[in-house]
Design a protein around this motif. Structure first.
Motif, PDB file in Angstrom:
ATOM      1  N   ARG A  84     -11.954  38.602  32.333  1.00 39.64           N
ATOM      2  CA  ARG A  84     -13.265  38.799  31.713  1.00 39.64           C
ATOM      3  C   ARG A  84     -14.148  37.600  32.024  1.00 39.64           C
ATOM      4  NH1 ARG A  84     -12.330  43.000  28.075  1.00 39.64           N
ATOM      5  NH2 ARG A  84     -10.647  44.154  29.086  1.00 39.64           N
ATOM      6  N   GLY A  85     -15.322  37.872  32.540  1.00 41.29           N
ATOM      7  CA  GLY A  85     -16.252  36.815  32.867  1.00 41.29           C
ATOM      8  C   GLY A  85     -17.604  37.371  33.250  1.00 41.29           C
ATOM      9  N   ASP A  86     -18.603  36.522  33.172  1.00 44.21           N
ATOM     10  CA  ASP A  86     -19.974  36.880  33.496  1.00 44.21           C
ATOM     11  C   ASP A  86     -20.208  36.646  34.986  1.00 44.21           C
ATOM     12  OD1 ASP A  86     -22.795  37.078  33.715  1.00 44.21           O
ATOM     13  OD2 ASP A  86     -23.063  36.338  31.664  1.00 44.21           O
ATOM     14  N   ILE A  87     -20.828  37.621  35.644  1.00 44.59           N
ATOM     15  CA  ILE A  87     -21.128  37.472  37.068  1.00 44.59           C
ATOM     16  C   ILE A  87     -22.082  36.310  37.311  1.00 44.59           C
ATOM     17  CG2 ILE A  87     -23.133  39.029  37.150  1.00 44.59           C
ATOM     18  CD1 ILE A  87     -20.258  38.897  39.694  1.00 44.59           C
ATOM     19  N   LEU A  88     -22.803  35.878  36.270  1.00 48.26           N
ATOM     20  CA  LEU A  88     -23.720  34.746  36.396  1.00 48.26           C
ATOM     21  C   LEU A  88     -23.026  33.400  36.205  1.00 48.26           C
ATOM     22  CD1 LEU A  88     -26.795  36.214  34.465  1.00 48.26           C
ATOM     23  CD2 LEU A  88     -26.366  36.183  36.937  1.00 48.26           C
ATOM     24  N   ASP A  89     -21.752  33.417  35.840  1.00 48.23           N
ATOM     25  CA  ASP A  89     -20.964  32.179  35.696  1.00 48.23           C
ATOM     26  C   ASP A  89     -20.343  31.848  37.043  1.00 48.23           C
ATOM     27  OD1 ASP A  89     -19.203  30.127  35.082  1.00 48.23           O
ATOM     28  OD2 ASP A  89     -18.516  31.042  33.218  1.00 48.23           O
ATOM     29  N   PHE A  90     -21.090  31.114  37.855  1.00 43.41           N
ATOM     30  CA  PHE A  90     -20.660  30.875  39.234  1.00 43.41           C
ATOM     31  C   PHE A  90     -19.363  30.075  39.295  1.00 43.41           C
ATOM     32  CE2 PHE A  90     -20.799  28.308  43.168  1.00 43.41           C
ATOM     33  CZ  PHE A  90     -20.759  29.338  44.095  1.00 43.41           C
ATOM     34  N   ASN A  91     -19.207  29.097  38.429  1.00 47.40           N
ATOM     35  CA  ASN A  91     -18.003  28.264  38.475  1.00 47.40           C
ATOM     36  C   ASN A  91     -16.746  29.079  38.176  1.00 47.40           C
ATOM     37  OD1 ASN A  91     -19.446  25.932  39.107  1.00 47.40           O
ATOM     38  ND2 ASN A  91     -19.747  25.386  36.963  1.00 47.40           N
ATOM     39  N   LYS A  92     -16.817  29.930  37.162  1.00 48.28           N
ATOM     40  CA  LYS A  92     -15.656  30.760  36.831  1.00 48.28           C
ATOM     41  C   LYS A  92     -15.370  31.761  37.937  1.00 48.28           C
ATOM     42  CE  LYS A  92     -13.565  33.462  33.130  1.00 48.28           C
ATOM     43  NZ  LYS A  92     -13.683  33.921  31.724  1.00 48.28           N
TER      44      LYS A  92
ATOM     45  N   HIS B  69     -18.361  44.605  45.119  1.00 44.53           N
ATOM     46  CA  HIS B  69     -19.248  44.078  44.081  1.00 44.53           C
ATOM     47  C   HIS B  69     -19.979  45.227  43.404  1.00 44.53           C
ATOM     48  CE1 HIS B  69     -22.013  41.763  41.795  1.00 44.53           C
ATOM     49  NE2 HIS B  69     -23.047  41.957  42.587  1.00 44.53           N
ATOM     50  N   LEU B  70     -19.533  45.562  42.184  1.00 43.46           N
ATOM     51  CA  LEU B  70     -20.140  46.655  41.415  1.00 43.46           C
ATOM     52  C   LEU B  70     -20.771  46.174  40.121  1.00 43.46           C
ATOM     53  CD1 LEU B  70     -17.582  48.011  43.078  1.00 43.46           C
ATOM     54  CD2 LEU B  70     -18.138  49.982  41.666  1.00 43.46           C
ATOM     55  N   ALA B  71     -20.555  44.920  39.732  1.00 37.97           N
ATOM     56  CA  ALA B  71     -21.110  44.428  38.474  1.00 37.97           C
ATOM     57  C   ALA B  71     -22.635  44.485  38.529  1.00 37.97           C
ATOM     58  CB  ALA B  71     -20.641  42.997  38.216  1.00 37.97           C
ATOM     59  N   ALA B  72     -23.242  45.163  37.562  1.00 32.07           N
ATOM     60  CA  ALA B  72     -24.694  45.360  37.611  1.00 32.07           C
ATOM     61  C   ALA B  72     -25.200  45.896  36.286  1.00 32.07           C
ATOM     62  CB  ALA B  72     -25.053  46.342  38.737  1.00 32.07           C
TER      63      ALA B  72
END
Length: 365
Positions: free
Chosen positions: A75-83, A98-101
């Motif tokens: 579980r993680g946010d696509i905007l969390d580049f480091n993770k 890449h389907l996260a949207a």
């Protein structure tokens, strides 16, 4: 399951065998399309890692099929580049989908900033991770048919037609396409393709302001189905047909960058172009009962009345074509929800539909 190919189908059908033991990363695996893609890859023997936010509802397809027990679920946010970068570093994916949207047009009017952040910056983050990876052999960026500047043409949009978008969602998907093209042309080591599909239907979709989930919620509650734009025409396509195209393309791209990189339309045949009203009538027919109510809204956010994709390229070069026609797509969609209402094991129902689909394309377990 162990996949076996029968001989009468084309040689391109062997491609799915190559997913066995392949490391595949899917963003957005808790969503409607992402959960079906993850389960399909699980059936093909792939080692799947999913990266996404939590599913929205307990009845979401991801939860009902118990997908977290079948794949690595992060579980993680696509905007969390480091993770996200750490996932690439640890998992070392060979293929990325890449389907996260943010996928809902009406939601984009309410939260335009979030829509642009997720759909544009999220795509940048994925592409940057792929650029920094030594393991990725192919990356498929999933956008939308709504990335085109819609002129309400009576013919299909080609991959070379102009991009645009009046609503924030469509504009964000056009922007994602520009970002992908920039990375493709600027960083030659990347194997990239973007796929443009829309109006996919199938079981397990409970999103708000989307026609099939709206239909099923109304039918289950024994209420009339409210439709806003009965005469709008859309290219209805079953989710498994679209995902099958993504799977074929990713393998070919990993083997032949020069032929398969770039942009691909994914859509049904012309006879699956139906009005919203026709779709709802067919849903009611297969459900066995129900009624619709047309509700014209004043000052509503505008939606395109006509949108169709030209799929000549993917049919001629990739040798993909839709497997299920309009009736079959609606039938299998409604069948899924009927089984859900009956309290059936939805993991088995979903796997059974995948197996039927694969068997129709030359595979059996």
């Amino acid at each position: 399951m162990k996949i076996k190919h029968f001989g009468k189908y084309g040689s391109s059908m062997f491609l799915l065998d190559k997913y066995n033991d392949k490391r595949v990363l899917i963003t957005g695996h808790t969503g409607f399309k992402g959960s079906w893609l993850s389960l399909m890859l699980f059936e093909l023997g792939a080692k799947v890692t999913g990266y996404a936010l939590d599913p929205v509802n307990c009845e979401d397809h991801f939860n009902l099929i118990k997908l977290s027990e079948k794949i690595e679920d992060i579980r993680g946010d696509i905007l969390d580049f480091n993770k996200l970068s750490k996932v690439f570093e640890d998992f070392k994916p060979e293929i990325v989908f890449h389907l996260a949207a943010q996928t809902i047009v009406l939601e984009s009017y309410q939260n335009p900033k979030d829509t642009f952040d997720i759909n544009v910056q999220g795509t940048v983050n994925i592409l940057e991770c792929c650029r920094n990876s030594n393991s990725v052999k192919a990356c498929i960026i999933v956008t939308s048919d709504k990335c085109y500047e819609n002129k309400e043409w009576l013919w299909g949009y080609r991959e070379i037609d102009r991009l645009g978008g009046k609503d924030p969602y469509s504009a964000s998907k056009a922007c994602a396409e520009f970002v992908t093209y920039s990375y493709l042309t600027s960083f030659r080591q990347l194997n990239l393709a973007s796929v443009r599909a829309g109006n996919v239907i199938g079981g397990g979709d409970w999103a708000n302001n989307r026609i099939v989930p709206d239909c099923m919620r109304a039918l289950i509650a024994n209420e009339p189905i409210i439709i806003r734009n009965p005469l709008s025409i859309r290219p209805w396509q079953h989710v498994l047909d679209a995902l099958y195209a993504y799977l074929l393309l990713a393998i070919k791209l990993s083997e032949d960058k020069n032929t398969y990189q770039g942009v691909w339309n994914v859509g049904p045949n012309l006879d699956s172009m139906k009005t919203v009203e026709k779709l709802v009538e067919k849903v009611i027919f297969y459900w066995g009962k129900g009624k619709m109510k047309i509700e014209q809204k004043t000052n509503a956010n505008p939606e395109a009345k006509y949108l169709f994709l030209d799929t000549t390229k993917i049919k001629e070069i990739l040798h993909w074509k839709p497997s299920w026609n309009f009736d079959e797509s609606v039938f299998y969609t409604v069948e899924w929800y009927k089984n859900y209402q009956a309290g059936e094991n939805m993991a088995e129902i979903s796997r059974d539909q995948i197996r039927k689909f694969l068997k129709g394309n030359g595979y059996e377990n």
